[in-house]
Each structure stands twice: as structure tokens, then as C-alpha cells.
Design an enzyme around this catalytic site. Structure first.
Site, PDB file in Angstrom:
ATOM      1  N   LYS A 190       5.222  37.759 -29.374  1.00 16.08           N
ATOM      2  CA  LYS A 190       5.244  36.299 -29.485  1.00 16.08           C
ATOM      3  C   LYS A 190       3.907  35.788 -30.050  1.00 16.08           C
ATOM      4  O   LYS A 190       3.022  36.579 -30.357  1.00 16.08           O
ATOM      5  CB  LYS A 190       5.566  35.679 -28.112  1.00 16.08           C
ATOM      6  CG  LYS A 190       6.856  36.235 -27.480  1.00 16.08           C
ATOM      7  CD  LYS A 190       8.127  35.771 -28.188  1.00 16.08           C
ATOM      8  CE  LYS A 190       9.363  36.587 -27.871  1.00 16.08           C
ATOM      9  NZ  LYS A 190       9.918  36.457 -26.532  1.00 16.08           N
TER      10      LYS A 190
HETATM   11  C1  PLP Z   1      11.056  36.694 -25.573  1.00 13.50           C
HETATM   12  C2  PLP Z   1      12.160  35.786 -25.216  1.00 13.50           C
HETATM   13  C3  PLP Z   1      12.563  35.565 -23.895  1.00 13.50           C
HETATM   14  C4  PLP Z   1      12.079  36.380 -22.718  1.00 13.50           C
HETATM   15  O1  PLP Z   1      10.747  36.492 -22.597  1.00 13.50           O
HETATM   16  P1  PLP Z   1      10.102  37.725 -21.779  1.00 13.50           P
HETATM   17  O2  PLP Z   1       8.688  37.295 -21.652  1.00 13.50           O
HETATM   18  O3  PLP Z   1      10.286  38.943 -22.619  1.00 13.50           O
HETATM   19  O4  PLP Z   1      10.809  37.812 -20.475  1.00 13.50           O
HETATM   20  C5  PLP Z   1      13.528  34.600 -23.644  1.00 13.50           C
HETATM   21  N1  PLP Z   1      14.099  33.901 -24.634  1.00 13.50           N
HETATM   22  C6  PLP Z   1      13.767  34.121 -25.932  1.00 13.50           C
HETATM   23  C7  PLP Z   1      14.435  33.300 -26.973  1.00 13.50           C
HETATM   24  C8  PLP Z   1      12.812  35.076 -26.246  1.00 13.50           C
HETATM   25  O5  PLP Z   1      12.511  35.298 -27.527  1.00 13.50           O
END
Ligand code: PLP
Length: 395
Positions: A190
Site C-alpha cells: 500500500k
Molecule cells: C489491502 C486491502 C484490505 C486489507 O488490508 P490488510 O491490511 O491486508 O488486512 C482490505 N481492502 C482492500 C481493498 C485492500 O486492498
């Protein structure tokens, strides 16, 4: 120390974090302090993300999925409540509704942007609907004016899964201020990372209090508050989880956040280069099309997603993906429509034909590498590889 794809010729992943010596120093400093968890770094990181996004309150947790679950609890989702979600998202969005024994109702997406289609949302509303969970897919904010007006008219909560969209804007307003609760993830792919981590933003102090309680077993004071006030008693007011994040992770997040504006700029430059490279030229039709971008948004470009014109190719998406991999380009696919996952078919009877736009998009979708540490030469390697492969298999 941010150069990313380690050596020329090495594989280019679809996403990758950047760590600086300052990031590492910030983490080590906290490791040497008194508070490894639920200390001053957590609050500092919460305030920093909230103020960056223009929201009043931040609640940091151990990952983005926990943040989604916490939001569903905070808005009171329970047995049989319906929450409208898009099918083009990571499974965790819909799963968070199920964690609370609610029922995700899949509403289709718009063909150009693959974002939740407000007209489909409206058709999915029933007397059991409690909330809309919008997903800012790829980093583009949804049509929040339309979603907010639907939510207000039907007395629904509006929650934003903005795990792709930290730093994006809609009509000049930052993501973080557009829904009742907004969720972020700090997974390494991210925009900024804490290793694992997540956060909820809200302007509502009551929702913020409830989320803080849920993050720590349903107990309304934390260990540090009790230490500082010299008391040992605590009250568990509701059922909660241990969804805490550590102080050293938050030190990493705060340090990373300072570089986010520059990283967003870099992601936009790379996306624009792809747009320009893949556009149609006289005598040569485009063989893929990037997702549409609304003029109302400033896109955060977590992902660069394009759709193949399969009828102009003698190869399918799996073939393009494999050919890119052979050249060391880590393309990816986001996402297999969630309502067609075996678990959802089995548990909720979801099926093909329910979200035709998402289902038609899926075989064409390809995410190209995009991360702030990509060098211009990496970007050009991706462009050249895509152009070669598509030209070689043109029909
Ligand atoms: C990455 C992501 C999540 C979950 O995040 P984590 O930190 O991996 O639990 C939820 N929704 C979307 C759209 C994501 O890209």
C-alpha cells in the site's frame, strides 16, 4: 536509500515498499523506549494520518481487515443486517460484514471505473439494508455525492474501504472525510507501510470511542492510561478483540507518512506515462484501455489497472500475464469478483449473472507494476514488454 528494483534486469514486482534510514532509526528509537505497544507513537501516528486526511479522529489497528471489522461493529452491523458492497475488491471488504453475522449484498460496478455504481446500489436497497461499504478501487474515490445522497435518503451508514486511496481526493475533499468511517491498510504494497497495520478515520467522537474499545477487548481504558492514573481496575463494556498495533510499527508509519506527498506525485507520473504509452495511434488501435478516471477526483494510484481488448488479440489474459512474467514483469490481477468465490456461492448462494459488468471485466483486467520507487527505466521496460507482447499476438 530508496532505489527499488535492486538491479537492472531483475524482476519488477507489481508493488513494493520503500524504507529509508530515517524510517529504521525511528523504529529503533521506539524499541529502546518504555512503550512497545499502545504508547505515545500510536497516538502520534493516529493524529498524523487524521490531520493529513482532514479527519478528526484516527484509530490505529493491527491490519486493514481488523479496521474494516471494527467499522462494521461500530456502526452496529449484526445478525442479518445487509451491507452493500462491490464485487471488485479484496475479499476482506465483504468478509468484514460476515464477521458481524451480516449479509454482504453485491451491487455491480460502473464499466469505465469499476467503482460501485450508485444506480445498482439503489436497486439493492431493502428494508434490511444498514450500510454501504464503498471501495475506492485502484486509488480512485467512488462517487461520494451520489452515495451520500442515497445513504441520507434511506438512513444508511456510509463506510469507505480506502485501503487503495490514502491521499486521494474527490471534488477537492480528501479521502478520510467523505464517509462516516474510512479505512486504510498499511500492508507493504500500500502507499505507506507499518509491516502490517490499518487505521479507521472518523469525524464522529462516539464512533471513535466505540472503535477504540473494540480494538482492546471491549475495555474502555488502556494499560498506559491506567498506569498514568495509578489505577488497576477496568471495565469490559462490550465484546472486543485484541486488534492493537505496536508502537514501533506506528513509528515506521509516521516516518513513512512524511514522504507520502512525493510518493503520490511519483505514482501519478508513472500512471500518466502508461496512459500515454498505451493510447491508440494512427494506424494502430489500442490493444488495452486503462480504467476511466473521473474529472472529479485526484487519483492515488495504488494500482494501475488496464483492460485488454481480447477481440484484438490471439492470446488471453493468462497468456499476457505469463509472457510478462517470462520477461521479469510482475503483472497481477485485482480482483476475482468476490461474489463468485466458492465461500460466497456456498454460504450466500451468490452466482454468475449477478454483477454482469464486473464479470465481463474480470477476464480483461491486468494490473501493471506501479510503486513509488520504480525508476524511469523500470517503467520503460514495462511499456516495451507490454507493447511487444500485444503486437506479437495481435489478431
Ligand atoms: C489491502 C486491502 C484490505 C486489507 O488490508 P490488510 O491490511 O491486508 O488486512 C482490505 N481492502 C482492500 C481493498 C485492500 O486492498
Amino acid at each position: 536509500m530508496t532505489p527499488e528494483t535492486p538491479e537492472p534486469g531483475r524482476p519488477i514486482p507489481y508493488g513494493r515498499q520503500s524504507l529509508s534510514p530515517e524510517d529504521i532509526e525511528a523504529v529503533v528509537k521506539v524499541l529502546q523506549s518504555d512503550w512497545l505497544t499502545t504508547g505515545p507513537s500510536v497516538e502520534r501516528f493516529e493524529s498524523a494520518v487524521a490531520s493529513f486526511s482532514g479527519a478528526s479522529h484516527g484509530v490505529a489497528v493491527c491490519n486493514g481487515t481488523a479496521a474494516l471489522h471494527m467499522a462494521m461493529e461500530a456502526i452496529g452491523i449484526g445478525e442479518g443486517d445487509e451491507v452493500i458492497v462491490p464485487p471488485i475488491t479484496f475479499v476482506a471488504s465483504a468478509n468484514s460484514v460476515v464477521f458481524q453475522r451480516g449479509r454482504p449484498i453485491f451491487a455491480d460496478v460502473e464499466d469505465g471505473t469499476l467503482l460501485l455504481d450508485p444506480a445498482c446500489v439503489e436497486k439493492a436497497i431493502t428494508p434490511r439494508t444498514k450500510a454501504i461499504l464503498a471501495v475506492d478501487y485502484a486509488g480512485q474515490p467512488c462517487d461520494y455525492a451520489a452515495l451520500r445522497s442515497l445513504a441520507d435518503r434511506h438512513d444508511l451508514r456510509l463506510v469507505a474501504d480506502a485501503c487503495h486511496a490514502l491521499g486521494a481526493e474527490y471534488r477537492g475533499r480528501k479521502v478520510g472525510t467523505l464517509a462516516d468511517i474510512t479505512l486504510f491498510s498499511f500492508h507493504p504494497v500500500k502507499h505507506i507501510t507499518t509491516g502490517e497495520g490499518g487505521m479507521a478515520l472518523t469525524d464522529d467522537p462516539a464512533l471513535a470511542r466505540r472503535m477504540k474499545r473494540f480494538r482492546a477487548h471491549g475495555i474502555s481504558t488502556d494499560h498506559r492510561q491506567r498506569t498514568e492514573s495509578g489505577t488497576f481496575t477496568y471495565e469490559m463494556e462490550s465484546l472486543g478483540y485484541n486488534y492493537r498495533i505496536t508502537d514501533f510499527q506506528c513509528a515506521l508509519g509516521e516516518s513513512q507518512l512524511s514522504r507520502l506527498p512525493a510518493w503520490l506525485d511519483r505514482r501519478r507520473v508513472i500512471a500518466h506515462r502508461y496512459d500515454e504509452a498505451f493510447a491508440a495511434r494512427p494506424g494502430s488501435p489500442a490493444r488495452l484501455r486503462p480504467l476511466a478516471v473521473s474529472p472529479a477526483v485526484s487519483h492515488a494510484y495504488h494500482l494501475y489497472v488496464a483492460r485488454l481488448y481480447l477481440q484484438r488479440l490471439r492470446i488471453d489474459r493468462a497468456g499476457v500475464h505469463a509472457a510478462l512474467r517470462r520477461r521479469g514483469i510482475g503483472a497481477n490481477v485485482h480482483y476475482f469478483p468476490v461474489h463468485l468465490q466458492p465461500y460466497y456461492r456456498k454460504t450466500f448462494g451468490t452466482h454468475e449473472g449477478q454483477c454482469p459488468v464486473a464479470e465481463a471485466a474480470y477476464p480483461e483486467m491486468l494490473s501493471l507494476p506501479l510503486y513509488h520507487g520504480m525508476r524511469d527505466s523500470d517503467v520503460e521496460r514495462v511499456v516495451a514488454a507490454v507493447e511487444d507482447i500485444l503486437a506479437e499476438h495481435a489478431s
